[in-house]
Design a protein around this motif. Structure first.
Motif, PDB file in Angstrom:
ATOM      1  N   LEU A  19       0.827  -1.210   0.000  1.00  0.00           N
ATOM      2  CA  LEU A  19       0.000   0.000   0.000  1.00  0.00           C
ATOM      3  C   LEU A  19       0.862   1.261   0.000  1.00  0.00           C
ATOM      4  O   LEU A  19       0.589   2.212  -0.751  1.00  0.00           O
ATOM      5  CB  LEU A  19      -0.934   0.001   1.213  1.00  0.00           C
ATOM      6  N   THR A  22       2.641   1.565  -3.574  1.00  0.00           N
ATOM      7  CA  THR A  22       1.760   2.006  -4.665  1.00  0.00           C
ATOM      8  C   THR A  22       1.228   3.418  -4.413  1.00  0.00           C
ATOM      9  O   THR A  22       1.065   4.200  -5.360  1.00  0.00           O
ATOM     10  CB  THR A  22       0.592   1.021  -4.857  1.00  0.00           C
ATOM     11  N   ASP A  23       0.958   3.760  -3.146  1.00  0.00           N
ATOM     12  CA  ASP A  23       0.524   5.131  -2.837  1.00  0.00           C
ATOM     13  C   ASP A  23       1.642   6.133  -3.160  1.00  0.00           C
ATOM     14  O   ASP A  23       1.376   7.239  -3.648  1.00  0.00           O
ATOM     15  CB  ASP A  23       0.143   5.256  -1.365  1.00  0.00           C
ATOM     16  N   THR A  24       2.886   5.746  -2.877  1.00  0.00           N
ATOM     17  CA  THR A  24       4.022   6.617  -3.188  1.00  0.00           C
ATOM     18  C   THR A  24       4.165   6.808  -4.693  1.00  0.00           C
ATOM     19  O   THR A  24       4.432   7.926  -5.167  1.00  0.00           O
ATOM     20  CB  THR A  24       5.324   6.028  -2.602  1.00  0.00           C
ATOM     21  N   ASN A  26       1.727   6.610  -6.853  1.00  0.00           N
ATOM     22  CA  ASN A  26       0.618   7.495  -7.244  1.00  0.00           C
ATOM     23  C   ASN A  26       0.946   8.945  -6.933  1.00  0.00           C
ATOM     24  O   ASN A  26       0.680   9.843  -7.742  1.00  0.00           O
ATOM     25  CB  ASN A  26      -0.661   7.077  -6.509  1.00  0.00           C
ATOM     26  N   THR A  27       1.523   9.190  -5.741  1.00  0.00           N
ATOM     27  CA  THR A  27       1.902  10.556  -5.363  1.00  0.00           C
ATOM     28  C   THR A  27       2.935  11.121  -6.326  1.00  0.00           C
ATOM     29  O   THR A  27       2.856  12.287  -6.737  1.00  0.00           O
ATOM     30  CB  THR A  27       2.471  10.562  -3.927  1.00  0.00           C
ATOM     31  N   LYS A 251      -0.900  -3.469  -7.583  1.00  0.00           N
ATOM     32  CA  LYS A 251      -1.268  -3.459  -6.166  1.00  0.00           C
ATOM     33  C   LYS A 251      -2.080  -4.686  -5.797  1.00  0.00           C
ATOM     34  O   LYS A 251      -1.786  -5.372  -4.805  1.00  0.00           O
ATOM     35  CB  LYS A 251      -2.064  -2.187  -5.840  1.00  0.00           C
ATOM     36  N   THR A 344       4.562   8.066   0.915  1.00  0.00           N
ATOM     37  CA  THR A 344       3.175   8.350   1.301  1.00  0.00           C
ATOM     38  C   THR A 344       2.645   7.236   2.191  1.00  0.00           C
ATOM     39  O   THR A 344       2.499   6.089   1.751  1.00  0.00           O
ATOM     40  CB  THR A 344       2.286   8.470   0.039  1.00  0.00           C
ATOM     41  N   ALA A 346      -0.610   6.729   4.043  1.00  0.00           N
ATOM     42  CA  ALA A 346      -1.971   7.184   4.331  1.00  0.00           C
ATOM     43  C   ALA A 346      -2.416   6.634   5.686  1.00  0.00           C
ATOM     44  O   ALA A 346      -1.965   5.569   6.118  1.00  0.00           O
ATOM     45  CB  ALA A 346      -2.919   6.713   3.233  1.00  0.00           C
ATOM     46  N   THR A 349      -3.471   2.990   5.895  1.00  0.00           N
ATOM     47  CA  THR A 349      -2.521   1.880   5.780  1.00  0.00           C
ATOM     48  C   THR A 349      -2.256   1.206   7.128  1.00  0.00           C
ATOM     49  O   THR A 349      -2.426  -0.018   7.246  1.00  0.00           O
ATOM     50  CB  THR A 349      -1.210   2.370   5.140  1.00  0.00           C
TER      51      THR A 349
END
Length: 841
Positions: A19, A22-24, A26-27, A251, A344, A346, A349
């Motif tokens: 998580l 993949t969030d990083t 996306n950021t 992801k 990132t 969140a 997470t």
């Protein structure tokens, strides 16, 4: 308990790491797209979302005067024409490709004011003429480029040789793209072949004018339907959508493997608490005798599980962030640069990690806790440990047989299915039920399988081997649960190995049967074949012929009135020699006549198309014509399944020259007796275009094998976590069984069992449990794989191949896994003080 916490930690770490990673990403992309998007972007109406590499090999363009038209719109502070193309390859003076190896594009464009939002020149200066180029700093560092070095940019309009006069660094994270800049005039001529044209216009709004208002003003000035207009948010969202679909797939795949690790961890925790409850039987009985009710006992064990889950999950959340950073470093080594500044985490997470870890641990410990709650106060008078519930054993055996039978029926129906869609549903049902069935029936299977394995593996070790066998059979439920954890991971390994080997074998057989061409030229990165490359290949004198294979888009209407939009293969007539097709009706060569085409047998059956029927074909951007069906090809094979074909001449007559797609592949055959000579000549002729691979049939087979092998290795790596957790389960089981048998071990040592024999006994017990799990897993996985291959046979992959070297290698490796898992428990058992062990309760 510590090992159980480690298992929870690893599983939670995989989830949280996925998580965060993949969030990083996306950021990173969000920042990049937000910074690089102009307030409003004006692009050609035909331009597809985010696509800069259409079939023609160069992007759609806007006429130069468009910039002046846009400037006149109300609220425009500035409007600047820009050029960008990803249909390029950049090579250095040694003809080495400077592009990314991670799938990121190579981008060429003009240096303009909008680039200053995300780039700054760190060395040299911007390009000023046709012999000058600027490169991004990441590419320069990776390939050791410096000022004064020469780069060659290969575009559909020709080659550009230029000297590096500047290096520009990204002020935001560069996810791995290689970027080169030219001055505007050079970019227009060299990348578009059209002086004065642009690919888009970057528009900046005056102060106080919103992007939406500016977009409306531009639409009023230039015409609402004349161009494609996007605000900064719309452009960023479109780009994010293109990247987001890939990130989502990655992801969910990684989370799927994390789920497998959690499933394996359930068995570890279940075994741990089962053994702990058994060892505390007298203690729990005493608690019941002095007034504790069953609910309090159950609650105490569940609370213990919650504490274990909480500790493991907290550690897992922290380890997950570390794992994400490690993945970012790994991607950096591969060429995709992700900055820890964009890390990132969140709030969801850690919450997800904690909830998953705690809930999974509590669920796994519930049955042992319930068993603890049923302990009678009279248990305080008995020895530690309680005999197994024979009734429960019978019920479990019957339930396991029923579930396995349902799963076996599902696999049978999947293998007998006539269509892949319904068959895949039966396959999924069969996999789930056979897996659950084998888990439930594991204790019943242990009695027979462990004895059979012991006869081969343990009997040569004499009395020590027999003791190890009896220890493994002492508690079949425990042995079954321990082996099940290993079984799950190895079942998936075996299944995927069978599917992968069958895919390669099927494709190889189809290649031998269908492909008549000696050589194939194409690009692994999806680059279309540029005209200069095709000319170089056609100039090779040792070739008998060269066939260009391109795809043209069209709307096709059958005689029954049905219409479909799809690509039609446009090839030279020699394609009939290069790709041998089984015919249902007519001759393959007849499809290349004037006004003729071929259709696939599935389409012909569904739409009642017969030889001689006329099809209405509306070529995208071109003419609408009627073509006669001169051949119906069989769709039994895997290559070109369902494809319709017309000759290149028919496509050229009905598609304007400036809309004609480039080939995506070239096929060629050598003159008689000159295959080796022609192979060397073709490689030499196209050597200056490193973006393309020239392969003969042997090369192509090896490439297929390598591609499938790389995919399988990646999957095996992800399954490795589940196998590690399973190994921890074996270690835990052995460690607790050593504690459980402390007095017994002391007595055996007292009557003459040596430390060496004791350690060997524990190691052999571990080996036979690991081999039991491997045997179940590999057998189950091969059954799944064989059934999956039957479904793939409906799509043309008809060869079933069992990769016996891999299967046998994994089975043998399982024995080493068992040996490794037993090292610490065996060492601890060997160090026991004999008198203390005998006195132990």
């Amino acid at each position: 308990m510590a090992l159980s916490a480690v298992a929870v930690m690893l599983s939670v770490a995989f989830v949280c790491g996925t998580l965060v990673f993949t969030d990083t990403m996306n950021t990173t992309f969000d920042k990049l797209f937000a910074v690089t998007s102009a307030d409003v972007t004006v692009s050609p109406k035909e331009a597809k979302g985010g696509e800069q590499t259409p079939e023609r090999g160069k992007p759609e363009t806007l006429a130069g005067p468009t910039v002046e038209q846009v400037k006149k719109a109300e609220g425009v502070k500035s409007a600047e024409g820009a050029v960008m193309s990803t249909s390029v390859t950049v090579v250095n003076s040694k003809n080495e490709n400077m592009g990314s190896t991670t799938g990121a594009p190579t981008i060429a464009g003009n240096w303009n004011d909008n680039e200053l939002k995300s780039m700054k020149i760190t060395a040299g200066r911007a390009p000023r003429g046709p012999t000058e180029v600027m490169v991004d700093a990441d590419t320069a560092d990776k390939h050791h480029l410096g000022l004064g070095d020469e780069l060659r940019t290969i575009a559909v309009t020709g080659d550009i040789r230029a000297e590096i006069t500047g290096i520009a660094a990204f002020t935001v994270t560069n996810p791995g793209a290689a970027v080169v800049y030219f001055d505007t005039a050079t970019a227009q001529q060299a990348l578009l072949g059209s002086p004065g044209s642009f690919t888009h216009v970057n528009v900046t709004a005056e102060d106080g004018v919103s992007d939406e208002q500016l977009k409306q003003n531009i639409a009023s000035a230039v015409g609402a339907d004349t161009y494609k207009l996007q605000t900064a948010k719309e452009a960023a969202d479109a780009n994010r959508k293109d990247v987001g679909s890939f990130l989502d797939v990655m992801k969910y795949v990684m989370l799927g493997f994390a789920g497998i690790a959690f499933l394996v961890g359930i068995f570890l925790i279940f075994n741990t608490f089962s053994m702990l409850v058994a060892q505390r039987t007298r203690e729990i009985g005493l608690m019941r005798a002095i007034g504790a009710d069953s609910g309090q006992v159950l609650g105490s064990v569940v609370l213990e599980a919650y504490i274990l889950g909480f500790v493991g999950s907290v550690l897992g959340v922290g380890a997950g962030v570390g794992l994400a950073v490690g993945l970012m470093e790994l991607m950096g080594q591969m060429g995709m640069h992700l900055s820890t500044d964009d890390l990132t985490v969140a709030w969801t997470t850690p919450v997800i990690g904690l909830l998953l870890g705690i809930k999974v641990t509590a669920v796994a410990a519930f049955i042992p806790a319930r068993r603890a709650g049923k302990v009678s106060p009279m248990a305080a008078l008995r020895e530690s440990g309680t005999p197994g519930d024979k009734k429960a054993g019978v019920v479990r055996a019957v339930l396991g047989l029923v579930l396995t039978g349902i799963g076996g029926a599902g696999l049978y129906l999947a293998g007998a299915a006539e269509k892949a869609g319904p068959g895949s549903l039966w396959l999924g049902l069969g996999v789930v039920f056979t897996l659950i069935g084998f888990i439930v029936i594991g204790p019943l299977l242990a009695a027979g399988v462990v004895r059979a394995l012991s006869g081969v593996v343990l009997r040569p070790f004499g009395s020590v081997g027999r003791l190890a066998e009896r220890n493994a059979l002492r508690n079949p439920r425990r042995t079954g649960a321990t082996a099940a954890a290993l079984m799950i991971g190895l079942a998936l390994v075996a299944c995927l190995s069978v599917v992968g080997s069958s895919m390669v074998a099927s494709a190889t057989e189809e290649l031998d049967k269908s492909v008549g061409a000696d050589f194939m030229l194409g690009s692994q990165s999806g680059q279309l074949v540029m005209p200069q490359t095709e000319q170089a290949m056609r100039a090779v004198k040792d070739l008998d012929h060269v066939t260009a294979y391109r795809m043209v888009e069209a709307k096709i209407t059958a005689p029954d009135g049905s219409t479909v939009e799809e690509g039609i293969g446009a090839t030279d007539p020699t394609y009939a020699q290069d790709m041998r097709r089984k015919m249902i009706a007519g001759e393959q060569a007849a499809a290349y006549g004037k006004g003729s085409m071929s259709v696939g047998s599935i389409y012909a059956t569904e739409h009642h198309v017969k030889l001689g029927d006329e099809m209405t074909v509306a070529f995208t951007g071109g003419n609408t014509v009627k073509l006669k069906v001169a051949a119906i090809t069989s769709d039994e094979g895997n290559f070109d399944k369902g494809m319709m074909f017309v000759s290149t001449a028919v496509a050229q007559a009905n598609v304007p020259a400036d809309r004609m797609p480039l080939p995506f592949m070239l096929l060629a055959s050598a003159k008689d007796g000159g295959t080796d000579t022609a192979y060397k000549a073709v490689k030499a002729a196209v050597a200056q275009y490193p973006q393309y691979d020239v392969r003969n049939r042997a090369d192509y087979k090896q490439a297929l094998k390598d591609q499938v092998g790389q995919l399988l290795n990646m999957v095996y790596g992800l399954l490795g976590l589940a196998i590690i957790v399973a190994v921890l389960g074996v270690v835990n089981t052995l460690a607790l069984s050593v504690v459980e048998r402390t007095r017994e071990i002391g007595l055996m040592r007292a009557i003459g069992l040596s430390r060496r024999q004791l350690r060997r006994m524990i190691r052999l017990e571990s080996v036979v449990i690991a081999l039991f799990g491997a045997l179940l897993g590999l057998g189950l996985g091969m059954g799944w794989g064989a059934t999956a291959q039957q479904l793939l046979a409906l799509e043309g992959l008809k060869v079933l191949e069992i990769p016996w070297p891999t299967i046998l290698g994994v089975f043998a490796a399982s024995a080493f896994v068992g040996l490794f898992a037993a090292l610490v428990p065996a060492f601890r058992a060997g160090r026991m003080n004999v008198l203390n062990a005998i006195a132990s309760e």
